[in-house]
Design an enzyme around this catalytic site. Structure first.
Site, PDB file in Angstrom:
ATOM      1  N   TYR A  88       0.854  -1.242  -0.092  1.00 17.22           N
ATOM      2  CA  TYR A  88      -0.047   0.062   0.005  1.00 17.22           C
ATOM      3  C   TYR A  88       1.048   1.244  -0.044  1.00 17.22           C
ATOM      4  O   TYR A  88       1.920   1.410   0.759  1.00 17.22           O
ATOM      5  CB  TYR A  88      -0.801   0.103   1.162  1.00 17.22           C
ATOM      6  CG  TYR A  88      -1.788   1.274   1.353  1.00 17.22           C
ATOM      7  CD1 TYR A  88      -2.988   1.180   0.502  1.00 17.22           C
ATOM      8  CD2 TYR A  88      -1.473   2.191   1.935  1.00 17.22           C
ATOM      9  CE1 TYR A  88      -3.901   2.324   0.945  1.00 17.22           C
ATOM     10  CE2 TYR A  88      -2.113   3.336   2.368  1.00 17.22           C
ATOM     11  CZ  TYR A  88      -3.435   3.300   1.572  1.00 17.22           C
ATOM     12  OH  TYR A  88      -4.383   4.478   1.633  1.00 17.22           O
TER      13      TYR A  88
ATOM     14  N   ASP B 198       9.812   2.687   0.033  1.00 17.03           N
ATOM     15  CA  ASP B 198       8.638   3.568   0.927  1.00 17.03           C
ATOM     16  C   ASP B 198       8.655   3.075   2.214  1.00 17.03           C
ATOM     17  O   ASP B 198       8.275   1.923   2.719  1.00 17.03           O
ATOM     18  CB  ASP B 198       7.126   3.070   0.443  1.00 17.03           C
ATOM     19  CG  ASP B 198       6.234   3.828   0.906  1.00 17.03           C
ATOM     20  OD1 ASP B 198       6.437   4.545   1.925  1.00 17.03           O
ATOM     21  OD2 ASP B 198       4.915   3.766   0.473  1.00 17.03           O
TER      22      ASP B 198
ATOM     23  N   LYS C  62       4.870   8.486   9.140  1.00 18.36           N
ATOM     24  CA  LYS C  62       4.223   8.382  10.398  1.00 18.36           C
ATOM     25  C   LYS C  62       5.067   8.406  11.610  1.00 18.36           C
ATOM     26  O   LYS C  62       4.949   9.662  12.245  1.00 18.36           O
ATOM     27  CB  LYS C  62       3.982   6.930  10.456  1.00 18.36           C
ATOM     28  CG  LYS C  62       2.914   6.722   9.083  1.00 18.36           C
ATOM     29  CD  LYS C  62       1.815   5.865   9.130  1.00 18.36           C
ATOM     30  CE  LYS C  62       0.975   5.628   8.022  1.00 18.36           C
ATOM     31  NZ  LYS C  62      -0.168   5.170   7.940  1.00 18.36           N
TER      32      LYS C  62
END
Ligand code: PMP
Length: 444
Positions: free
Chosen positions: A144, A245, A273
């Site tokens: 994702y 990522d 995050k």
């Protein structure tokens, strides 16, 4: 079980009149009667509108690495607030935070800030296309990379009938132009041969491989070290950029993220995050030769990039994480929790395994852990779903979807661990009992 969601339910009935599904993200809707609204969080705990307390293992999908309402980070954010919010001009702190990032992640030679993981990945892909003059890209099944058209494609593994069949690649919902299919390939994770054969045929069209080094949205399945090194090597050999990522793994699985764990350096990487403990900030970073293209023909910006509060929060969070002590404590908690859960599951003879890093691990009901998304469907994920429901009812806020790992913060302490394991034993018992009942079996 005494949990009631009376106030949350009432709020849902009101909220749904003005907000689609009553929430601000589709993923926050858990059903008309199970959608939870938070009153507040503190440390590793959150309280809902009905004052049910939970130990939080979701942490907003990972960001809250130091715990909710962290005093130092919040004080830093307030200090940032005193400067002002946005100016459409730079501030000094951007350099300070970029230096911290570079210190921790050597591949981040140059840094640009974004507001979200999605934005950072969009910028990374644009940069890779600009640098290579090619348009296509490769993503891995089960990964994702954010909510933008290029990456909203999913291998429909859950509906595979036969393990040798190739999964259909479906868009994550409507509104995504079908013609984007022509731009990417999806390859099974940890499968070097498939990637190599694709490169042999199409590398002249492929700008980048976009890889999550640990599948943070698919059970925390980790790259095999040989696999991620082979991806690096194949990218070098074929003139394809490697975008790592690290939106979820960055500053979490090691101070230098998964790149440090695996000893692999990205051409371009993205982080978000854990970098801001929940304040909205992200970064796209990488090799100087590529990053300098920003401003030399490649667009990047945004009204809120390097917003003052988020930037100050990131500076403090990274300063706290930098020496690795906090991360070591988080991983230790994760290991203890897994050991405790294993003891409980073994006592009931339940086959299981864990994947990923102890700070963001997946729990599977199968003896062997999956190594790609296709394997996930071989696990008894309906058992996970039922167990998760029982855990949440008992105050352990884990992810209801078995594909999302459990996240741990520095605020998870001994009391959290003990309470979690007590609730786990109880929830397991309830799940097994429900399964043993005939109507439980019928539901499987
Ligand atoms: N990349 C990865 C690996 C992610 O896990 C996520 C979010 N879960 C994103 C990108 C998108 O980040 P955001 O939700 O901040 O846009």
């Amino acid at each position: 079980m005494t949990r009631t969601l009376e106030k949350s339910n009432r709020h849902f009935d009101n909220a749904v009149r003005r907000l689609p599904l009553g929430v601000s993200s589709n993923f926050r809707y858990w059903g008309d009667e199970r959608t939870v609204y938070v009153k507040r969080g503190h440390g590793a705990r959150v309280w809902d509108l009905d004052d049910n307390a939970y130990i939080d293992y979701r942490l907003g999908y990972g960001p809250v690495i130091l715990g909710h309402c962290h005093a130092q980070v919040d004080a830093a954010a307030r200090e940032g607030q005193a400067i002002g919010t946005v100016f459409a001009l730079g501030t000094e702190r951007e350099l300070a935070v970029a230096e911290l990032i570079h210190d921790m992640v050597p591949a981040a030679e140059l840094v640009r800030f974004s507001n979200s993981g999605t934005e950072a990945v969009m910028a990374a892909l644009r940069l890779a296309r600009a640098a290579t003059g090619k348009d296509n890209y490769v993503i891995f099944e089960g990964s994702y990379h954010g909510l933008f058209d290029a990456t909203m494609w999913w291998a429909d593994v859950a509906n595979l009938k036969d393990p040798d069949q190739e999964p259909e690649i479906v868009s994550l919902g409507k509104g995504i132009p079908d013609l984007i299919r022509q731009l990417f390939w999806q390859v099974p994770y940890n499968d070097v041969d498939r990637l190599e054969s694709l490169f042999r045929r199409h590398a002249d069209r492929i700008a980048a491989v976009l890889i999550e080094p640990i599948l943070g949205n698919c059970c925390g399945i980790p790259s095999h070290p040989d696999f991620i090194r082979a991806v690096r090597e194949l990218c070098d050999r074929h003139g394809v950029l490697m975008i790592v990522d690290e939106v979820k793994t960055g500053f979490r699985v090691a101070t230098g993220g998964a790149q440090e764990l695996y000893g692999v350096a990205a051409d371009i990487c993205t982080m978000a995050k854990a970098m801001g403990n929940g304040y909205p900030i992200a970064a796209v970073a990488g090799r100087e030769e590529f990053m300098r293209l920003f401003g030399k023909g490649v667009a990047h910006g945004g009204t809120y990039t390097a917003q003052s509060m988020s930037l100050a929060a990131a500076e403090k969070t990274l300063q706290i994480l930098r020496d690795g002590t906090v991360l070591a404590g988080i991983a230790e908690y994760g290991r203890k929790m897994q050991a405790g859960m294993s003891r409980i599951l073994e006592a009931s003879g339940v086959a299981h395994s864990f994947t990923g890093h102890p700070s963001m691990a997946g729990l599977f009901f199968r003896e062997t852990a999956p190594t790609n998304y296709r394997d996930w469907r071989l696990s008894d994920y309906t058992f996970y779903d039922a167990l998760a429901r029982n855990l949440i009812d008992r105050g352990v806020m884990c992810e209801p979807d078995s594909r999302e790992p459990w996240f741990i913060s520095a605020a998870h302490d001994r009391a959290c661990l003990d309470e979690t394991l007590t609730a786990f034993a109880d929830a397991l018992d309830a799940t097994l009992r429900a399964r043993a009942r005939p109507h439980g079996q019928a539901a499987e």
